[in-house]
Design a protein around this motif. Structure first.
Motif, PDB file in Angstrom:
ATOM      1  N   HIS A  98     -65.445  60.400  38.504  1.00  8.48           N
ATOM      2  CA  HIS A  98     -64.502  60.096  37.425  1.00  8.48           C
ATOM      3  C   HIS A  98     -63.107  60.528  37.833  1.00  8.48           C
ATOM      4  N   TRP A  99     -62.128  59.751  37.406  1.00 10.68           N
ATOM      5  CA  TRP A  99     -60.742  60.175  37.542  1.00 10.68           C
ATOM      6  C   TRP A  99     -60.231  60.587  36.174  1.00 10.68           C
ATOM      7  N   PRO A 100     -59.374  61.613  36.089  1.00  9.17           N
ATOM      8  CA  PRO A 100     -58.823  62.012  34.786  1.00  9.17           C
ATOM      9  C   PRO A 100     -57.950  60.911  34.193  1.00  9.17           C
ATOM     10  N   ALA A 101     -57.873  60.895  32.862  1.00  7.07           N
ATOM     11  CA  ALA A 101     -57.102  59.853  32.170  1.00  7.07           C
ATOM     12  C   ALA A 101     -55.642  59.853  32.600  1.00  7.07           C
ATOM     13  N   SER A 102     -55.085  61.055  32.853  1.00 11.91           N
ATOM     14  CA  SER A 102     -53.674  61.146  33.248  1.00 11.91           C
ATOM     15  C   SER A 102     -53.406  60.388  34.547  1.00 11.91           C
ATOM     16  N   LEU A 103     -54.363  60.463  35.485  1.00 11.72           N
ATOM     17  CA  LEU A 103     -54.201  59.766  36.764  1.00 11.72           C
ATOM     18  C   LEU A 103     -54.280  58.261  36.570  1.00 11.72           C
ATOM     19  N   HIS A 104     -55.191  57.823  35.697  1.00 10.90           N
ATOM     20  CA  HIS A 104     -55.303  56.393  35.415  1.00 10.90           C
ATOM     21  C   HIS A 104     -54.036  55.866  34.745  1.00 10.90           C
ATOM     22  N   LEU A 105     -53.447  56.671  33.855  1.00  4.20           N
ATOM     23  CA  LEU A 105     -52.211  56.249  33.183  1.00  4.20           C
ATOM     24  C   LEU A 105     -51.083  56.064  34.199  1.00  4.20           C
ATOM     25  N   GLN A 106     -51.020  56.957  35.176  1.00  2.00           N
ATOM     26  CA  GLN A 106     -49.999  56.838  36.219  1.00  2.00           C
ATOM     27  C   GLN A 106     -50.175  55.551  37.016  1.00  2.00           C
ATOM     28  N   TYR A 107     -51.424  55.272  37.420  1.00  4.98           N
ATOM     29  CA  TYR A 107     -51.692  54.069  38.209  1.00  4.98           C
ATOM     30  C   TYR A 107     -51.503  52.801  37.370  1.00  4.98           C
ATOM     31  N   PHE A 108     -51.882  52.891  36.095  1.00  8.18           N
ATOM     32  CA  PHE A 108     -51.716  51.738  35.201  1.00  8.18           C
ATOM     33  C   PHE A 108     -50.234  51.414  35.033  1.00  8.18           C
ATOM     34  N   ALA A 109     -49.425  52.451  34.812  1.00  5.87           N
ATOM     35  CA  ALA A 109     -47.981  52.250  34.670  1.00  5.87           C
ATOM     36  C   ALA A 109     -47.386  51.692  35.956  1.00  5.87           C
ATOM     37  N   THR A 110     -47.839  52.208  37.090  1.00  9.54           N
ATOM     38  CA  THR A 110     -47.356  51.726  38.386  1.00  9.54           C
ATOM     39  C   THR A 110     -47.702  50.251  38.582  1.00  9.54           C
ATOM     40  N   SER A 111     -48.921  49.862  38.158  1.00  9.78           N
ATOM     41  CA  SER A 111     -49.345  48.463  38.313  1.00  9.78           C
ATOM     42  C   SER A 111     -48.456  47.525  37.507  1.00  9.78           C
ATOM     43  N   ILE A 112     -47.994  47.991  36.338  1.00 13.76           N
ATOM     44  CA  ILE A 112     -47.100  47.167  35.515  1.00 13.76           C
ATOM     45  C   ILE A 112     -45.738  47.006  36.194  1.00 13.76           C
ATOM     46  N   VAL A 113     -45.206  48.103  36.711  1.00 11.94           N
ATOM     47  CA  VAL A 113     -43.899  48.059  37.391  1.00 11.94           C
ATOM     48  C   VAL A 113     -43.971  47.143  38.615  1.00 11.94           C
ATOM     49  N   VAL A 114     -45.015  47.327  39.419  1.00  7.22           N
ATOM     50  CA  VAL A 114     -45.170  46.501  40.627  1.00  7.22           C
ATOM     51  C   VAL A 114     -45.357  45.031  40.251  1.00  7.22           C
ATOM     52  N   ALA A 115     -46.118  44.787  39.177  1.00  5.95           N
ATOM     53  CA  ALA A 115     -46.345  43.412  38.721  1.00  5.95           C
ATOM     54  C   ALA A 115     -45.034  42.744  38.332  1.00  5.95           C
ATOM     55  N   LEU A 116     -44.180  43.464  37.634  1.00  4.16           N
ATOM     56  CA  LEU A 116     -42.882  42.907  37.232  1.00  4.16           C
ATOM     57  C   LEU A 116     -42.010  42.611  38.446  1.00  4.16           C
ATOM     58  N   LEU A 117     -42.035  43.512  39.432  1.00  6.13           N
ATOM     59  CA  LEU A 117     -41.256  43.297  40.655  1.00  6.13           C
ATOM     60  C   LEU A 117     -41.738  42.050  41.391  1.00  6.13           C
ATOM     61  N   ILE A 118     -43.076  41.930  41.536  1.00  7.04           N
ATOM     62  CA  ILE A 118     -43.638  40.768  42.235  1.00  7.04           C
ATOM     63  C   ILE A 118     -43.311  39.485  41.492  1.00  7.04           C
ATOM     64  N   ARG A 119     -43.421  39.549  40.160  1.00  8.02           N
ATOM     65  CA  ARG A 119     -43.186  38.344  39.362  1.00  8.02           C
ATOM     66  C   ARG A 119     -41.759  37.797  39.565  1.00  8.02           C
ATOM     67  N   SER A 125     -49.250  38.070  37.310  1.00 11.00           N
ATOM     68  CA  SER A 125     -48.752  39.045  38.260  1.00 11.00           C
ATOM     69  C   SER A 125     -49.445  40.396  38.068  1.00 11.00           C
ATOM     70  N   TRP A 126     -49.628  40.788  36.799  1.00 12.07           N
ATOM     71  CA  TRP A 126     -50.334  42.049  36.538  1.00 12.07           C
ATOM     72  C   TRP A 126     -51.803  41.946  36.957  1.00 12.07           C
ATOM     73  N   LEU A 127     -52.427  40.805  36.706  1.00 12.16           N
ATOM     74  CA  LEU A 127     -53.825  40.620  37.121  1.00 12.16           C
ATOM     75  C   LEU A 127     -53.967  40.764  38.630  1.00 12.16           C
ATOM     76  N   PHE A 128     -52.971  40.262  39.354  1.00 13.47           N
ATOM     77  CA  PHE A 128     -52.945  40.390  40.814  1.00 13.47           C
ATOM     78  C   PHE A 128     -52.971  41.867  41.209  1.00 13.47           C
ATOM     79  N   CYS A 129     -52.084  42.663  40.600  1.00 19.44           N
ATOM     80  CA  CYS A 129     -52.000  44.091  40.926  1.00 19.44           C
ATOM     81  C   CYS A 129     -53.213  44.860  40.434  1.00 19.44           C
ATOM     82  N   ALA A 130     -53.660  44.547  39.221  1.00 19.82           N
ATOM     83  CA  ALA A 130     -54.797  45.251  38.643  1.00 19.82           C
ATOM     84  C   ALA A 130     -56.077  44.975  39.418  1.00 19.82           C
TER      85      ALA A 130
END
Length: 211
Positions: free
Chosen positions: A92-113, A129-134
């Motif tokens: 398991h990964w802690p929720a805080s770590l998932h939130l960091q990666y989730f937020a990063t995936s959104i930022v990267v998705a916007l950049l790629i888009r 774009s987000w589906l690509f990153c996720a």
């Protein structure tokens, strides 16, 4: 001649059928924690690469090429045994770590888009774009047997079902629906595996103490 053969292969219904079949086999075996999942995982992305080349969907071509590489990496990592202080292969990964990666995936998705707008359908550009990153993130988490990877796949499948719902492409809808069911099964199964491993580790510790 060679181009003609390639186009025929990429556009043939059999190619899409095999890609879907190997895709579902990969998810099923991964849900079982079976290392052989990486073989159909590689096969399905191999077929999909040609399919998306034919349809000129650049983002999916690149994603599936990356998937092929990740399938090899996944096989190699799943061959490794438990580390000395590790009680279960499933973590398991802690929720805080998932939130960091989730937020990063959104930022990267916007950049790629916005950097590569031609990759995506304008109707769902940000979502695709987000589906690509996720999908990449979920694949990496699957390689390291992070149980929450299945939660990412569940969200990805639900969003994909929503996108393709109006397309009336029954085969695609069936693929994502079946993938969703298997992802739910995978999440439950990996949690059971971890629980069993933890119980066995606790029993071994108790035996060691009593002896």
């Amino acid at each position: 001649m060679n181009d003609s053969i390639l186009l025929t292969f990429a556009s043939h219904p059999f190619t899409e059928f095999m890609a879907m079949l190997f895709s579902l086999l990969y998810i099923f075996l991964a849900a079982k924690g079976n290392i052989w999942c990486w073989l159909p995982g590689f096969a399905c992305t191999f077929f999909y690469t040609f399919i998306f080349i034919y349809h000129k969907i650049d983002s999916q071509v690149i994603l599936n090429v990356i998937y092929m590489v990740l399938s090899v990496v996944g096989w190699m990592i799943w061959l490794k045994p438990l580390a000395a202080k590790q009680t279960s292969l499933f973590i398991h990964w802690p929720a805080s770590l998932h939130l960091q990666y989730f937020a990063t995936s959104i930022v990267v998705a916007l950049l790629i888009r916005y950097i590569l707008p031609f990759w995506f359908d304008e109707s769902f550009a940000v979502i695709e774009s987000w589906l690509f990153c996720a999908s990449l993130l979920a694949s990496i988490l699957t390689i390291y047997r992070v149980i929450e990877a299945w939660l990412y796949w569940i969200v990805i499948d639900i969003i994909s079902l929503g996108i393709y719902w109006q397309s009336q492409e029954n085969s695609i809808l069936l693929l994502y629906f079946t993938s969703l069911v298997l992802a739910i099964y995978g999440y439950d199964n990996w949690n059971k595996f971890r629980k069993q491993d933890m119980q066995q580790a606790a029993e071994k510790d108790n035996k060691a103490v009593t002896t």
